[in-house]
Each structure stands twice: as structure tokens, then as C-alpha cells.
Write a protein that holds these residues in place. Structure first.
Motif, mmCIF file in Angstrom:
data_model
loop_
_atom_site.group_PDB
_atom_site.id
_atom_site.type_symbol
_atom_site.label_atom_id
_atom_site.label_comp_id
_atom_site.label_asym_id
_atom_site.label_seq_id
_atom_site.Cartn_x
_atom_site.Cartn_y
_atom_site.Cartn_z
ATOM 1 N N GLY A 7 -0.716 -17.227 -14.512
ATOM 2 C CA GLY A 7 -0.821 -15.929 -15.180
ATOM 3 C C GLY A 7 -0.359 -14.822 -14.267
ATOM 4 O O GLY A 7 0.787 -14.770 -13.857
ATOM 5 N N MET A 8 -1.262 -13.940 -13.904
ATOM 6 C CA MET A 8 -0.954 -12.825 -13.011
ATOM 7 C C MET A 8 -0.832 -13.331 -11.578
ATOM 8 O O MET A 8 -1.724 -13.996 -11.069
ATOM 9 C CB MET A 8 -2.058 -11.767 -13.093
ATOM 10 N N SER A 9 0.262 -12.979 -10.916
ATOM 11 C CA SER A 9 0.470 -13.428 -9.539
ATOM 12 C C SER A 9 -0.407 -12.651 -8.568
ATOM 13 O O SER A 9 -0.868 -11.547 -8.873
ATOM 14 C CB SER A 9 1.942 -13.248 -9.149
ATOM 15 N N ALA A 10 -0.604 -13.216 -7.404
ATOM 16 C CA ALA A 10 -1.373 -12.534 -6.363
ATOM 17 C C ALA A 10 -0.731 -11.205 -5.961
ATOM 18 O O ALA A 10 -1.438 -10.193 -5.836
ATOM 19 C CB ALA A 10 -1.550 -13.436 -5.152
ATOM 20 N N PRO A 11 0.610 -11.140 -5.766
ATOM 21 C CA PRO A 11 1.214 -9.837 -5.440
ATOM 22 C C PRO A 11 1.002 -8.791 -6.542
ATOM 23 O O PRO A 11 0.748 -7.622 -6.246
ATOM 24 C CB PRO A 11 2.706 -10.162 -5.267
ATOM 25 N N GLU A 12 1.053 -9.223 -7.790
ATOM 26 C CA GLU A 12 0.819 -8.290 -8.896
ATOM 27 C C GLU A 12 -0.636 -7.804 -8.875
ATOM 28 O O GLU A 12 -0.913 -6.615 -9.071
ATOM 29 C CB GLU A 12 1.130 -8.965 -10.231
ATOM 30 N N PHE A 13 -1.566 -8.712 -8.628
ATOM 31 C CA PHE A 13 -2.977 -8.357 -8.517
ATOM 32 C C PHE A 13 -3.178 -7.318 -7.406
ATOM 33 O O PHE A 13 -3.869 -6.316 -7.586
ATOM 34 C CB PHE A 13 -3.809 -9.618 -8.237
ATOM 35 N N LEU A 14 -2.553 -7.556 -6.251
ATOM 36 C CA LEU A 14 -2.665 -6.613 -5.132
ATOM 37 C C LEU A 14 -2.100 -5.240 -5.495
ATOM 38 O O LEU A 14 -2.682 -4.208 -5.146
ATOM 39 C CB LEU A 14 -1.968 -7.157 -3.893
ATOM 40 N N ARG A 15 -0.971 -5.217 -6.186
ATOM 41 C CA ARG A 15 -0.395 -3.930 -6.606
ATOM 42 C C ARG A 15 -1.355 -3.181 -7.519
ATOM 43 O O ARG A 15 -1.525 -1.965 -7.400
ATOM 44 C CB ARG A 15 0.954 -4.136 -7.280
ATOM 45 N N LEU A 16 -1.984 -3.895 -8.444
ATOM 46 C CA LEU A 16 -2.919 -3.246 -9.368
ATOM 47 C C LEU A 16 -4.133 -2.679 -8.640
ATOM 48 O O LEU A 16 -4.555 -1.546 -8.922
ATOM 49 C CB LEU A 16 -3.371 -4.225 -10.451
ATOM 50 N N ILE A 17 -4.717 -3.428 -7.723
ATOM 51 C CA ILE A 17 -5.894 -2.888 -7.041
ATOM 52 C C ILE A 17 -5.507 -1.779 -6.062
ATOM 53 O O ILE A 17 -6.293 -0.867 -5.826
ATOM 54 C CB ILE A 17 -6.767 -3.971 -6.365
ATOM 55 N N ASP A 18 -4.302 -1.848 -5.505
ATOM 56 C CA ASP A 18 -3.866 -0.788 -4.591
ATOM 57 C C ASP A 18 -3.634 0.533 -5.318
ATOM 58 O O ASP A 18 -3.692 1.594 -4.710
ATOM 59 C CB ASP A 18 -2.607 -1.199 -3.834
ATOM 60 N N GLU A 19 -3.371 0.471 -6.616
ATOM 61 C CA GLU A 19 -3.170 1.685 -7.420
ATOM 62 C C GLU A 19 -4.482 2.364 -7.787
ATOM 63 O O GLU A 19 -4.484 3.504 -8.228
ATOM 64 C CB GLU A 19 -2.396 1.344 -8.700
ATOM 65 N N GLU A 20 -5.586 1.668 -7.618
ATOM 66 C CA GLU A 20 -6.907 2.186 -7.988
ATOM 67 C C GLU A 20 -7.630 2.735 -6.762
ATOM 68 O O GLU A 20 -7.999 1.969 -5.871
ATOM 69 C CB GLU A 20 -7.768 1.073 -8.591
ATOM 70 N N PRO A 21 -7.854 4.039 -6.692
ATOM 71 C CA PRO A 21 -8.553 4.618 -5.534
ATOM 72 C C PRO A 21 -9.926 3.994 -5.280
ATOM 73 O O PRO A 21 -10.345 3.883 -4.135
ATOM 74 C CB PRO A 21 -8.688 6.091 -5.904
ATOM 75 N N ARG A 22 -10.605 3.544 -6.324
ATOM 76 C CA ARG A 22 -11.949 2.979 -6.136
ATOM 77 C C ARG A 22 -11.919 1.644 -5.390
ATOM 78 O O ARG A 22 -12.955 1.165 -4.941
ATOM 79 C CB ARG A 22 -12.656 2.828 -7.471
#
Length: 170
Positions: free
Chosen positions: A75-90
């Protein structure tokens, strides 16, 4: 998802780790090793499940301190997951340990360029509790994380790495 009796670390603060690993066997082994070392752990199979659990933990006021992230996920790749969490200040506080059998160039690149990121090889599983403990003491210790980040951004100089292996040099 599973939790166990918690022991406190030297700072009297329990560290919460989210394990994202699609292999049920490997996830269970990691949960067992980290729980025996005194960490509060939860495990999920998919990155989408991890995102939902991170959000739920954040809203409950009990956020995770770190993610042990399998590098190859369906499904969602690890790099994509990292990009998503890096976009979230929290989630800026969140330390991520990439978990891989054979890290590729992108995994190594993220490890050296992303703040609060490290790499754990699957064939060195016995070292996982000690490595994650050291990793978290650096990035979640009082005052030390900011100092480390300041040093990283202001450091100057050159380092020469000599090795016949391109992987080791990377």
C-alpha cells in the motif's frame, strides 16, 4: 495492537513506540523485545493504520515518541508515510527508525537528511532495544535534541570516509 507492563527509564518517563511492520512474525518479535526492555509498544501492519493510530494517540494526549518503520510496506510506502508525517507540525517531535533488511539509497539518504531518523537492520534484531534506547535518549532527552539539531545545522568541516563498499560509504 498490544501493550504490556511498563518499566520507567532513567528520566522517569515511559517511551511509546509504534511498530509498523507487515510481517506478523517480525512485528511480534519486535513488540516482545521492546516491551521486555520497558517500552510501551503498539504494532500495526500498514502505514495507513499507523497514521490513524498516531492521530488517535495525539488526540488522547499520549503521543508516540518513535516509530519503528518497515522500509518495504504494502500500500503506502515508507517514504510516502515519512513525507506525510513530516508535513504535520504535530509530528515534528517523532523519531523514526527505518527498519530494513537491505536499505536502498533512498533509505540511507533519509537517515542522514531527516531530523530524528536512524536505521536498524533486521539481521541485527538483538541490538534493537539498546539501539532504540540510545536513539530515543538523544532525540527525546530534555534539552539534548535541540542542542543536537543546532550542532547539525552549524557544524562545518569535512569527513573522509574510506571503504570498498558503496553501501557502507553511503
Amino acid at each position: 495492537m498490544c501493550t504490556t507492563r511498563i518499566e520507567e527509564n532513567a528520566m522517569n518517563e515511559t517511551k511509546r513506540i509504534l511498530i509498523v511492520e507487515d510481517s506478523a512474525t517480525m512485528r511480534a518479535v519486535c513488540l516482545d523485545k521492546l516491551q521486555r526492555a520497558g517500552f510501551l509498544c503498539s504494532g500495526v501492519e500498514l502505514a495507513t493504520e499507523a497514521l490513524a493510530l498516531l492521530q488517535k494517540a495525539d488526540h488522547s494526549g499520549e503521543p508516540f515518541d518513535a516509530v519503528l518503520l518497515d522500509w518495504i510496506l504494502p500500500g503506502m510506502s515508507a517514504p510516502e508515510f515519512l513525507r506525510l508525517i513530516d508535513e504535520e507540525p504535530r509530528y515534528q517531535h517523532l523519531a523514526v527508525m527505518i527498519f530494513s533488511e537491505r536499505p536502498d539509497e533512498e533509505a540511507y539518504h533519509l537517515t542522514v537528511t531527516r531530523k530524528r531518523c536512524d536505521l536498524q537492520l533486521k539481521d541485527e534484531l538483538d541490538k534493537l532495544p539498546a539501539r532504540i534506547s540510545s536513539f530515543l535518549s538523544i532525540y527525546t532527552g530534555l534539552g539534548s535534541a535541540q542542542s543536537l539539531e543546532d550542532d547539525r545545522e552549524t557544524a562545518t568541516g569535512h569527513v573522509l570516509l574510506v571503504d570498498d563498499s558503496a553501501t557502507v560509504r553511503a
